[in-house]
Scaffold this active site. Structure first.
Site, PDB file in Angstrom:
ATOM      1  N   TRP A  19     -66.676 -14.670 -71.965  1.00 40.69           N
ATOM      2  CA  TRP A  19     -66.127 -15.781 -72.765  1.00 40.69           C
ATOM      3  C   TRP A  19     -67.180 -16.787 -73.225  1.00 40.69           C
ATOM      4  CZ3 TRP A  19     -61.569 -17.562 -74.857  1.00 40.69           C
ATOM      5  CH2 TRP A  19     -61.519 -18.924 -75.192  1.00 40.69           C
ATOM      6  N   ASP A  27     -67.366 -23.841 -76.954  1.00 43.66           N
ATOM      7  CA  ASP A  27     -68.183 -24.802 -77.720  1.00 43.66           C
ATOM      8  C   ASP A  27     -69.686 -24.564 -77.657  1.00 43.66           C
ATOM      9  OD1 ASP A  27     -65.675 -25.873 -77.381  1.00 43.66           O
ATOM     10  OD2 ASP A  27     -66.359 -27.725 -76.445  1.00 43.66           O
ATOM     11  N   ARG A  46     -64.719 -36.932 -72.170  1.00 49.03           N
ATOM     12  CA  ARG A  46     -65.682 -35.823 -72.086  1.00 49.03           C
ATOM     13  C   ARG A  46     -66.545 -35.643 -73.342  1.00 49.03           C
ATOM     14  NH1 ARG A  46     -60.436 -33.635 -71.923  1.00 49.03           N
ATOM     15  NH2 ARG A  46     -59.801 -32.575 -73.833  1.00 49.03           N
ATOM     16  N   ASP A  47     -67.494 -34.734 -73.191  1.00 48.00           N
ATOM     17  CA  ASP A  47     -68.353 -34.225 -74.257  1.00 48.00           C
ATOM     18  C   ASP A  47     -69.381 -35.251 -74.749  1.00 48.00           C
ATOM     19  OD1 ASP A  47     -66.487 -32.189 -73.908  1.00 48.00           O
ATOM     20  OD2 ASP A  47     -65.338 -32.711 -75.696  1.00 48.00           O
TER      21      ASP A  47
HETATM   22  C1  FRU Z   1     -63.484 -28.383 -76.738  1.00 48.13           C
HETATM   23  C2  FRU Z   1     -63.358 -28.546 -75.237  1.00 48.13           C
HETATM   24  C3  FRU Z   1     -64.155 -29.722 -74.756  1.00 48.13           C
HETATM   25  C4  FRU Z   1     -64.433 -29.382 -73.337  1.00 48.13           C
HETATM   26  C5  FRU Z   1     -64.619 -27.890 -73.402  1.00 48.13           C
HETATM   27  C6  FRU Z   1     -64.145 -27.149 -72.191  1.00 48.13           C
HETATM   28  O1  FRU Z   1     -63.256 -27.101 -77.194  1.00 48.13           O
HETATM   29  O2  FRU Z   1     -61.999 -28.664 -74.880  1.00 48.13           O
HETATM   30  O3  FRU Z   1     -63.515 -30.952 -74.922  1.00 48.13           O
HETATM   31  O4  FRU Z   1     -65.568 -30.034 -72.855  1.00 48.13           O
HETATM   32  O5  FRU Z   1     -63.920 -27.447 -74.539  1.00 48.13           O
HETATM   33  O6  FRU Z   1     -64.520 -25.811 -72.245  1.00 48.13           O
END
Ligand code: FRU
Length: 496
Positions: free
Chosen positions: A47, A50, A169-170
């Site tokens: 898999w 992002d 997040r992120d």
């Molecule tokens: C976006 C997301 C992010 C998170 C990640 C988890 O696609 O949902 O917000 O960090 O994927 O895999």
């Protein structure tokens, strides 16, 4: 090594070992796999979602990505890692991050990379769904750019801000003057937003407030923010969830950025991609001064027929962002992709009159196609191309321009075993020429419209023998200025 590095080291080794086995398994199925892409980035197996930590560092491009090395479906997130000199050919290197601490026991979620005085440093979200708060911001760095150690003082941001939520997040981090800045996606009372922090040492972060937030219909949670300028315009990329009734979108907001006050003044919203499979885009600035964007070429909730062959998800082609003279956003495939072209074909000045023609002997599973349609000398109601069509007429993906509504559509309802929904884009009124640049890979289609005005990306999952390409005009004439085509080389060792 301290305890934390030992723990991380062990988890990374286990993940790399599992991935090696998964690569082996996948390769056994590879000959039968009709979907494995030939010139797009994918994980070596299992898999991927992002793009993370996309950075030009010491003359090389690094791409990290959300990765589950243990299966072809989403699970506790690791960071995969690959390095490239040209953004087209990639070398897979060992997994960079694995969950190993209480604060990231549920996964190392998305984030970015920075050059901290010559040290490649990752900033990511520690995800621990059974703890409170469940998402915190963390740092890891690497002396050799391959093996990463998590910082002792993680998490560097241990709580969401009071006007945020546990969806936090992120992080995207960059340097400006004497400070580091970090933006993070979050939500407040059902509205997506991006918040901003500042630090002089990457460890202590001062909360500066909300950079920008949804005023209602623009999404319940904003994921994966990125912020940069091109010439005089600031651009904020966000991936809102549930925007305007749609599940997920990936948006570029053009406007002005006030660094002193940590505010973004929005002026214009555009979709970074109008297709069905584009999300969580991230950018870098490279040595040539180019702003390059790459996105996840898939979508939450989408069918993933490639999972049966031991992999899921891919990245889009890298695209260069710039501004048109009218200051709107221009998105074009990077020039390096031209290296992949071979066997060119050119047809000039021809007309179709309520007819369909078959284009012979084309390697349609790996194809670039450029069409210029003279709209002033076109009366047909619909003009387009059937791609990946089967001899029995059962399967095809239709790229069509509807001249009445001035829309471009990718129709997937007969594209194979993937999702069937279509997508469309309304071109600007009054154009006299319609230009389409299409990239087909085994299970993907990307369409660049009018030299970068818009892009549409979709995954398709046709049978391997569905290879026909047919040009058509319905109810009238279509005048083509030109049609150019190339077969494209594979960038991966298994094909060609
Ligand atoms: C976006 C997301 C992010 C998170 C990640 C988890 O696609 O949902 O917000 O960090 O994927 O895999």
């Amino acid at each position: 090594m301290n305890d934390s590095s030992l723990r991380h080291d062990k988890q990374v080794r286990q993940a790399n070992a599992a991935l090696l086995m998964a690569i082996d398994e996948r390769q056994k199925k590879d000959r039968k796999d009709p979907f494995r892409l030939d010139y797009h980035f994918m994980a070596p197996a299992n898999w991927i979602n992002d793009p993370n930590g996309f950075i030009y560092f010491k003359d090389k491009y690094h791409l990290f990505y959300q990765h589950h090395p243990f299966s072809a479906i989403w699970g506790p997130m690791h960071w995969g890692h690959a390095i490239s000199e040209d953004l087209v050919h990639w070398e897979h290197v060992p997994i960079a991050l694995a969950p190993s601490e209480t604060y990231d026991e549920g996964g190392c979620f998305s984030g970015s990379a920075i050059d901290n005085d010559g040290v490649l440093t990752l900033v990511y979200t520690g995800h621990a769904p059974n703890r409170k708060p469940k998402q915190v911001q963390c740092i890891a760095s690497s002396p050799d750019g391959i093996k990463f150690e998590k910082w002792m003082n993680n998490p560097v941001i241990a709580f969401p801000p009071p006007d945020g939520s546990e969806e936090f997040r992120d992080p995207k981090v960059w340097r400006s003057g004497e400070y580091w800045y970090m933006i993070v996606g979050t939500s407040f009372e059902g509205n997506g937003k991006v918040v901003i922090y500042r630090s002089s040492n990457l460890t202590d972060w001062n909360y500066r407030g909300t950079l920008l937030e949804s005023s209602g219909m623009k999404g319940t949670m904003w994921e994966c923010p990125d912020l940069f300028t091109i010439n005089d315009r600031a651009i904020l990329i966000v991936s809102p969830m549930d925007m305007e009734g749609c599940k997920n979108r990936c948006i570029a907001i053009l406007g002005e950025y006030d660094e002193a006050n940590g505010k973004f003044m929005e002026q214009e919203w555009v979709d970074l991609d109008y297709g069905t499979d584009y999300y969580a885009a991230q950018t870098l600035l490279d040595g040539k001064g180019r702003r390059i964007v790459i996105g996840w070429m898939d979508m939450w909730g989408a069918k993933a027929p490639s999972a049966q062959y031991g992999w899921s998800g891919a990245m889009t082609l890298p695209r260069e962002l710039s501004l048109f003279p009218d200051h709107s956003l221009c998105i074009r495939p990077i020039i390096e992709l031209q290296k992949l072209r071979h066997t060119p074909r050119l047809y000039e000045d021809f007309i179709l009159n309520s007819e369909t023609i078959e284009l012979p002997e084309i390697l349609s599973t790996r194809l670039e196609m450029q069409v210029e349609l003279d709209l002033r000398r076109t009366t047909a109601a619909k003009i387009g191309v059937h791609l990946r069509s089967s001899a029995d007429g059962q399967e095809e993906t239709i790229l069509v321009y509807d001249s009445k509504y001035e829309t471009i559509k990718i129709e997937r309802n007969r594209s194979g075993i993937g999702d069937k929904n279509s997508c469309s884009y309304k071109v600007k009124n009054g154009e006299s020429v319609l230009k389409l640049q299409v990239f087909l890979d085994q299970s993907s289609i990307e369409v660049f419209i009018n030299d970068g005005r818009a892009v549409m990306t979709s995954r398709i999952f046709p049978r391997s023998d569905s290879r026909g390409v047919r040009l058509f005009a319905e109810q009238g004439t279509a005048t083509f200025r030109s049609l150019r085509m190339w077969s494209l080389k594979s960038v991966w060792p298994q094909a060609d």
